[in-house]
Write a protein that holds these residues in place. Structure first.
Motif, short mmCIF file in Angstrom:
data_model
loop_
_atom_site.label_atom_id
_atom_site.label_comp_id
_atom_site.label_asym_id
_atom_site.label_seq_id
_atom_site.Cartn_x
_atom_site.Cartn_y
_atom_site.Cartn_z
N LEU A 1 0.88 -1.16 0.00
CA LEU A 1 0.00 0.00 0.00
C LEU A 1 0.92 1.22 0.00
O LEU A 1 1.70 1.39 0.94
CB LEU A 1 -0.89 0.00 1.25
CG LEU A 1 -1.60 -1.31 1.57
CD1 LEU A 1 -2.26 -1.25 2.94
CD2 LEU A 1 -2.62 -1.65 0.49
N THR B 1 0.66 8.15 -2.97
CA THR B 1 0.56 8.48 -4.39
C THR B 1 1.86 9.09 -4.90
O THR B 1 2.71 9.56 -4.14
CB THR B 1 -0.61 9.44 -4.65
OG1 THR B 1 -0.50 10.55 -3.75
CG2 THR B 1 -1.94 8.75 -4.42
N ARG C 1 6.82 8.85 -1.63
CA ARG C 1 6.70 7.88 -2.73
C ARG C 1 7.93 7.94 -3.63
O ARG C 1 8.44 6.89 -4.08
CB ARG C 1 5.43 8.15 -3.53
CG ARG C 1 5.26 7.24 -4.75
CD ARG C 1 5.19 5.74 -4.36
NE ARG C 1 5.07 4.89 -5.52
CZ ARG C 1 3.90 4.60 -6.09
NH1 ARG C 1 2.76 5.09 -5.61
NH2 ARG C 1 3.85 3.81 -7.14
N VAL D 1 1.63 -3.42 -6.27
CA VAL D 1 0.93 -2.27 -5.70
C VAL D 1 -0.56 -2.57 -5.62
O VAL D 1 -1.24 -2.62 -6.64
CB VAL D 1 1.20 -0.99 -6.52
CG1 VAL D 1 0.49 0.20 -5.88
CG2 VAL D 1 2.70 -0.73 -6.63
N GLN D 2 -1.04 -2.77 -4.41
CA GLN D 2 -2.45 -3.06 -4.20
C GLN D 2 -3.31 -1.81 -4.25
O GLN D 2 -4.35 -1.76 -4.89
CB GLN D 2 -2.64 -3.73 -2.83
CG GLN D 2 -1.96 -5.07 -2.68
CD GLN D 2 -2.68 -6.16 -3.46
OE1 GLN D 2 -2.37 -6.42 -4.63
NE2 GLN D 2 -3.63 -6.80 -2.82
N VAL D 3 -2.85 -0.78 -3.52
CA VAL D 3 -3.62 0.46 -3.41
C VAL D 3 -2.64 1.63 -3.32
O VAL D 3 -1.59 1.52 -2.70
CB VAL D 3 -4.52 0.46 -2.14
CG1 VAL D 3 -5.34 1.75 -2.07
CG2 VAL D 3 -5.44 -0.75 -2.12
N GLU D 4 -2.99 2.74 -3.95
CA GLU D 4 -2.27 4.00 -3.78
C GLU D 4 -3.21 4.97 -3.07
O GLU D 4 -4.34 5.19 -3.53
CB GLU D 4 -1.83 4.57 -5.12
CG GLU D 4 -0.77 3.74 -5.83
CD GLU D 4 -0.36 4.35 -7.15
OE1 GLU D 4 0.83 4.66 -7.31
OE2 GLU D 4 -1.24 4.51 -8.02
N VAL D 5 -2.75 5.53 -1.96
CA VAL D 5 -3.62 6.36 -1.12
C VAL D 5 -2.91 7.66 -0.78
O VAL D 5 -1.75 7.65 -0.37
CB VAL D 5 -4.00 5.61 0.19
CG1 VAL D 5 -4.98 6.43 1.01
CG2 VAL D 5 -4.58 4.25 -0.12
N LEU E 1 -4.46 4.95 4.53
CA LEU E 1 -3.49 3.94 4.14
C LEU E 1 -3.25 2.96 5.29
O LEU E 1 -3.22 1.74 5.09
CB LEU E 1 -2.19 4.62 3.72
CG LEU E 1 -1.09 3.75 3.12
CD1 LEU E 1 -0.33 4.54 2.05
CD2 LEU E 1 -0.12 3.29 4.18
N PHE F 1 -6.20 0.54 5.72
CA PHE F 1 -6.10 -0.58 4.77
C PHE F 1 -5.07 -1.60 5.26
O PHE F 1 -5.28 -2.80 5.19
CB PHE F 1 -5.71 -0.07 3.38
CG PHE F 1 -6.85 0.40 2.54
CD1 PHE F 1 -7.64 -0.51 1.84
CD2 PHE F 1 -7.16 1.75 2.43
CE1 PHE F 1 -8.70 -0.09 1.05
CE2 PHE F 1 -8.22 2.18 1.64
CZ PHE F 1 -8.99 1.25 0.95
N SER G 1 -4.53 -5.69 3.92
CA SER G 1 -4.53 -5.52 2.47
C SER G 1 -3.13 -5.44 1.87
O SER G 1 -2.96 -5.63 0.66
CB SER G 1 -5.31 -4.26 2.08
OG SER G 1 -6.65 -4.35 2.52
#
Length: 314
Positions: free
Chosen positions: A196, A199, A205, A221-225, A231, A234, A239
C-alpha cells in the motif's frame, strides 16, 4: 476606506458562508436587492471585487478570501464576547493550523498535543489539505502555520519561511498474518509482496520508488492512497504492507494492531513548519516548534530551527 461598515461586512460574511445571495436572504430575512445593494457598496468601499460569478454560485476572489478570514475572526470574537458577558468565561489562545494530508496523522497529533496540555485554554482550528493550497491560505493569513513533509519553494509564489522540525527513518509495517509471510531474508523477501503506497505526487513515494530500485524489489501495488490515515486503515485490515515514520512505530503498532517488519535503509521523511514571518510572534506556533526540537524525533534536542526564505523576493 477610513472605517469598516460592520453591517456590510456581516452581509458579505453570510453570503460567503452560504455561497449565494439567495441563501443569505433566507438566513438574514432580507430581500435580494437589499443584500445585493449592500454588497455593491461594500465592494466599492473596499476598492476591489470580492466575489467572482461561476454559474449560479458566487466564488470568493483572492481579496475576498482574505477579507472572509478576517470576518470569521471578527465574528468569532463577537460570539465569544457575548458568551463571556453571559458568564461563560473568556477566550483562550487561538491557532489556525494547516496540516498537509501527506503528513502522518499520529505525527500531526504528536506535534499538536503539547498545546492541549497547556495551563491556559487554547482553541485549535485544523485545516487539512494539499500543501500547495495550504501555503496559499498562509499567504492570505487564513492559517498561522502549515505542517508538511516538504519545504516550501519559490514555486509556491508566496514569501514564507521554512522551519525544519526533524526527520525520521521509515519502517515497514504489516498486519500480523501478513507479517509472518515476509519476515525471513528481509528485504529480499519483499519482492512481489503486496504494498500500500502513497501516491506518486508525494515526497515519500519518490524516495520509496528509489529504494525499491536499489534493492531490486518489484512490489505488487495493491492500493495507492493520498491520505496517510486511510493507508494505515487498509494496512490494519491485511490488504498489504505499508510505510510510516519509525518515530511513531510504537503508536502505530498499538493503534492499528500491526507489526514492524524492518527499516527501509536510506529512506528518511523530513518534516517542516512553514510560517509567513521569519520572527515568530504567535506563542502557540513557538510551542510547537520548541517541543518538536526538544525530543519528538530524538535527534534535534540541541539544534535550533533552520529558517529558509522559500519564496519570491518582495
Amino acid at each position: 476606506m477610513d472605517r469598516i461598515n460592520y453591517q456590510h461586512l456581516y452581509y458579505f460574511w453570510v453570503v460567503a458562508k452560504h455561497g449565494s445571495i439567495s441563501a443569505a436572504c433566507e438566513v438574514l430575512h432580507l430581500a435580494q436587492p437589499t443584500i445585493s445593494g449592500q454588497l455593491a457598496i461594500f465592494e466599492q468601499a473596499v476598492g476591489c471585487q470580492l466575489f467572482v460569478k461561476q454559474g449560479r454560485k458566487l466564488l470568493l476572489s483572492d481579496t475576498g478570501r482574505a477579507v472572509f478570514h478576517y470576518a470569521e475572526e471578527i465574528f468569532s470574537l463577537g460570539r465569544e464576547l457575548t458568551h463571556m458577558l453571559k458568564g461563560g468565561g473568556g477566550r483562550g489562545m487561538r491557532l489556525n493550523l494547516g496540516i498537509s494530508d501527506a503528513l502522518p496523522k499520529l505525527l500531526s497529533y504528536r506535534l499538536v498535543e503539547p498545546l492541549l496540555r497547556m495551563a491556559e485554554p487554547v482553541q485549535i482550528h485544523c485545516l487539512e489539505d494539499k500543501t500547495e493550497r495550504l501555503l496559499a491560505e498562509l499567504a492570505l493569513h487564513g492559517v498561522d502555520l502549515v505542517l508538511c513533509d516538504v519545504p516550501a519553494t519559490p514555486a509556491s509564489g508566496a514569501r514564507v519561511f521554512n522551519h525544519f522540525l526533524g526527520e525520521s527513518q521509515v519502517a515497514i509495517f504489516a498486519a500480523p498474518a501478513l507479517a509472518e509471510r515476509y519476515r525471513s531474508d528481509f528485504p529480499r523477501c519483499l519482492n512481489g509482496a503486496p504494498f500500500l503506497l502513497p501516491t506518486a505526487n508525494t515526497a515519500l513515494r519518490r524516495s520509496l520508488d528509489q529504494w525499491f530500485d536499489v534493492n531490486q524489489i518489484s512490489p505488487t501495488v495493491q492500493v495507492e492512497v493520498e491520505d496517510s490515515g486511510l493507508l494505515k486503515t487498509f494496512g490494519a485490515g491485511g490488504s498489504g504492507l505499508f510505510f510510516s515514520p519509525l518515530a511513531v512505530a510504537e503508536a502505530i503498532e498499538s493503534q492499528y494492531g500491526v507489526c514492524t517488519l524492518g527499516i527501509a535503509d536510506g529512506v528518511v521523511e523530513r518534516f517542516y513548519a512553514v510560517t509567513a514571518q521569519r520572527r515568530l510572534k504567535h506563542p502557540l506556533v513557538n510551542t510547537i516548534l520548541e517541543q518538536a526540537q526538544k525530543g519528538l524525533f530524538g535527534l534535534l534536542s540541541n539544534a535550533p530551527a533552520t529558517e529558509v526564505v522559500a519564496v519570491g523576493q518582495v
